[in-house]
Design a protein around this motif. Structure first.
Motif, PDB file in Angstrom:
ATOM      1  N   PHE A 190      70.603  40.850  28.948  1.00 33.51           N
ATOM      2  CA  PHE A 190      69.545  41.467  29.772  1.00 33.51           C
ATOM      3  C   PHE A 190      69.305  40.618  31.009  1.00 33.51           C
ATOM      4  CE2 PHE A 190      67.477  38.670  26.734  1.00 33.51           C
ATOM      5  CZ  PHE A 190      66.457  38.044  27.442  1.00 33.51           C
ATOM      6  N   MET A 191      68.898  41.286  32.075  1.00 31.39           N
ATOM      7  CA  MET A 191      68.648  40.602  33.343  1.00 31.39           C
ATOM      8  C   MET A 191      67.245  40.031  33.352  1.00 31.39           C
ATOM      9  SD  MET A 191      70.653  43.016  36.069  1.00 31.39           S
ATOM     10  CE  MET A 191      70.929  41.606  37.136  1.00 31.39           C
ATOM     11  N   TRP A 192      67.130  38.812  33.896  1.00 30.50           N
ATOM     12  CA  TRP A 192      65.807  38.173  33.916  1.00 30.50           C
ATOM     13  C   TRP A 192      65.784  37.087  34.978  1.00 30.50           C
ATOM     14  CZ3 TRP A 192      61.562  40.234  33.080  1.00 30.50           C
ATOM     15  CH2 TRP A 192      60.396  39.527  32.773  1.00 30.50           C
ATOM     16  N   PHE A 193      64.852  36.159  34.871  1.00 24.36           N
ATOM     17  CA  PHE A 193      64.587  35.170  35.905  1.00 24.36           C
ATOM     18  C   PHE A 193      64.731  33.749  35.376  1.00 24.36           C
ATOM     19  CE2 PHE A 193      61.274  38.611  36.463  1.00 24.36           C
ATOM     20  CZ  PHE A 193      62.066  39.400  37.281  1.00 24.36           C
ATOM     21  N   ILE A 203      65.382  32.738  41.535  1.00 25.47           N
ATOM     22  CA  ILE A 203      66.760  32.867  41.043  1.00 25.47           C
ATOM     23  C   ILE A 203      66.809  33.987  40.014  1.00 25.47           C
ATOM     24  CG2 ILE A 203      68.668  31.691  39.887  1.00 25.47           C
ATOM     25  CD1 ILE A 203      67.284  29.025  40.710  1.00 25.47           C
ATOM     26  N   ASP A 204      67.701  34.943  40.219  1.00 30.10           N
ATOM     27  CA  ASP A 204      67.908  36.048  39.280  1.00 30.10           C
ATOM     28  C   ASP A 204      69.198  35.828  38.496  1.00 30.10           C
ATOM     29  OD1 ASP A 204      65.640  37.272  40.205  1.00 30.10           O
ATOM     30  OD2 ASP A 204      66.667  38.698  41.487  1.00 30.10           O
ATOM     31  N   GLY A 205      69.268  36.397  37.300  1.00 30.74           N
ATOM     32  CA  GLY A 205      70.478  36.256  36.513  1.00 30.74           C
ATOM     33  C   GLY A 205      70.396  36.975  35.186  1.00 30.74           C
ATOM     34  N   TYR A 206      71.072  36.433  34.191  1.00 33.48           N
ATOM     35  CA  TYR A 206      71.271  37.129  32.917  1.00 33.48           C
ATOM     36  C   TYR A 206      70.942  36.218  31.737  1.00 33.48           C
ATOM     37  CZ  TYR A 206      74.187  40.162  35.900  1.00 33.48           C
ATOM     38  OH  TYR A 206      74.651  40.994  36.889  1.00 33.48           O
ATOM     39  N   MET A 207      70.461  36.832  30.656  1.00 34.87           N
ATOM     40  CA  MET A 207      70.212  36.128  29.398  1.00 34.87           C
ATOM     41  C   MET A 207      70.823  36.936  28.259  1.00 34.87           C
ATOM     42  SD  MET A 207      66.247  34.894  30.022  1.00 34.87           S
ATOM     43  CE  MET A 207      66.168  33.867  28.546  1.00 34.87           C
TER      44      MET A 207
END
Length: 443
Positions: free
Chosen positions: A116-119, A328-332
């Protein structure tokens, strides 16, 4: 400013007791809104509570908050690249940005998507500490091109990595070069110059500062930058961490400064989305807009050449103007993905040079985290944004990413909106915030 009792009761019904302390941005109003949301993929994710690695399927699911056309296209193209390189199909579950954030707690407590996308930063650490995210430290062992600073922002309180960064963007004051040339405006370097510029823009028939806060979060950016300029980075992060008092003279000075700027802001902001405010800048009806680099998504390719920015000017010469917000955006990874192996393969890909270069080609409103990516295709705006972040002395993540999610959503959003409606009761405002902060941070 307390929440109405009815909203508190609604929160208690909707949020499981185990996550009642996590909080989120404001809940959808009314049971009809909540019921409609159950029909989206978010709460019903494609993940599973089965043991990790139990599936040898050639699929993996991704929960995405990238719902605007350009970033949505970026994610789709990156997932196409992942399928080409791995043979694994990523099923994308896209939910609009605000709904995604409002319901992230229930989502992670249920059966979320595998990835899932998160911060990065506080928000990532919060869910990692709650056991709602999977350890991806071994993925980091396979990544290259990501700086130590990005790794630090991806590391939980236990020293393990729970996040893979993909992009970042600075907040700044954006404007159209053609408008400024037409009227002879110059970039201000002090608050006095900024106020004088706004006054002149009013005389010229413009809304000096495009502004919108219907969704609750844009005003946080204004508070952030004013607090960074008035009180400095360390006070700001300590205030966000609950270590400083909201009733201090330092915080009151932030709101007093903001109150002086409000007449320059586009009126009726609580009924306007950030996209609508961006359109007023695009249509040359506003002179400036304090927002993230993603504002460029609202401009055509030709218009982007006319877009420029400057960092918010200094207020206190001893503090300067080098600190900024650059989230910063990204993935977990979910705590129990249906296929941990596939999830980690996806995370390795989205952190790669290849994925970064797909993003560079499509979205002129972001900066990629991987330093090995070919950024020769960056627009002038992107190059300047990267230089701005590179020259910053301190970088904050953004208010609702630098503090407890429940504090940001249930206290700060309504408090800042109340301030916008009635900026003359600063003492009452900060007292209310502080009282609620004490309750939340000691729970």
């Amino acid at each position: 400013m307390s929440r109405p009792r009815t909203e508190a009761e609604y929160l208690a019904r909707l949020v499981p007791p185990s996550v009642a302390g996590i909080g989120r941005r404001r809940l959808l109003a009314g049971t009809a809104g909540a019921g409609a949301l159950l029909g989206t993929g978010l709460l019903a994710g494609c993940g599973s509570d089965s043991e990790s690695g139990s599936s040898d399927s050639k699929t993996v699911s991704l929960g995405s908050n990238q719902s605007d056309p350009t970033p949505k296209n970026v994610i789709a193209k990156i997932m196409d690249g992942f399928k080409s390189s791995s043979g694994i199909e990523a099923k994308i579950n896209t939910v609009d940005h605000n709904t995604y954030q409002e319901n992230i707690n229930n989502y992670l407590q249920g059966k979320p998507d595998d990835v899932f996308m998160w911060f990065a930063g506080y928000r990532m650490r919060f869910f990692a500490a709650k056991g709602l995210a999977g350890d991806v430290s071994d993925v980091w062992g396979k990544l290259s091109g990501l700086s130590d600073a990005f790794k630090k922002a991806s590391t939980g309180d236990d020293g393990k990595q729970y996040f893979v960064p993909s992009s970042y963007y600075p907040w700044a004051v954006f404007y159209r070069k053609s408008v400024w040339k037409q009227y002879g405006y110059e970039v201000p370097t002090t608050l006095d110059q900024f106020n004088a510029l706004g006054a002149q823009m009013k005389k010229d028939g413009l809304s000096p500062i495009a502004f919108a806060d219907k969704d609750g979060w844009p005003a946080m950016g204004t508070f952030d930058i004013l607090n960074l300029r008035v009180n400095g980075y360390q006070f700001h992060v300590d205030l966000m961490a609950g270590k400083e008092s909201w009733t201090s003279d330092k915080v009151k000075k932030v709101f007093d400064t903001w109150r002086g700027l409000l007449p320059l802001h586009q009126p009726d902001s609580l009924g306007r989305t950030w996209q609508e405010a961006a359109q007023s800048l695009q249509q040359k009806k506003s002179g400036m807009y304090l927002l993230g680099l993603f504002v460029a998504q609202q401009f055509s390719n030709d218009e982007q050449d006319d877009l420029d920015f400057f960092t918010f000017p200094e207020i206190d010469p001893s503090i300067g103007a080098k600190a900024l917000d650059a989230p910063i955006d990204g993935y977990m990874m979910a705590r129990k993905p249906k296929s941990e192996a596939n999830a980690k393969k996806l995370l390795e890909f989205v952190g790669s040079k290849e994925a970064a270069e797909i993003g560079v080609k499509i979205d002129p409103a972001t900066l990629v985290a991987n330093s090995q990516a070919d950024t020769s295709g960056y627009t002038a705006l992107q190059k300047k944004a990267a230089e701005l972040v590179g020259s910053a002395t301190e970088i904050a993540q953004f208010l609702d990413r630098d503090t407890r999610p429940d504090f940001a959503s249930t206290v700060i959003i309504p408090a800042l909106q109340q301030f916008i409606k009635n900026p003359n009761d600063v003492d009452g405002l900060v007292n209310s915030i502080e009282n609620q902060k004490k309750s939340i941070f000691t729970s």
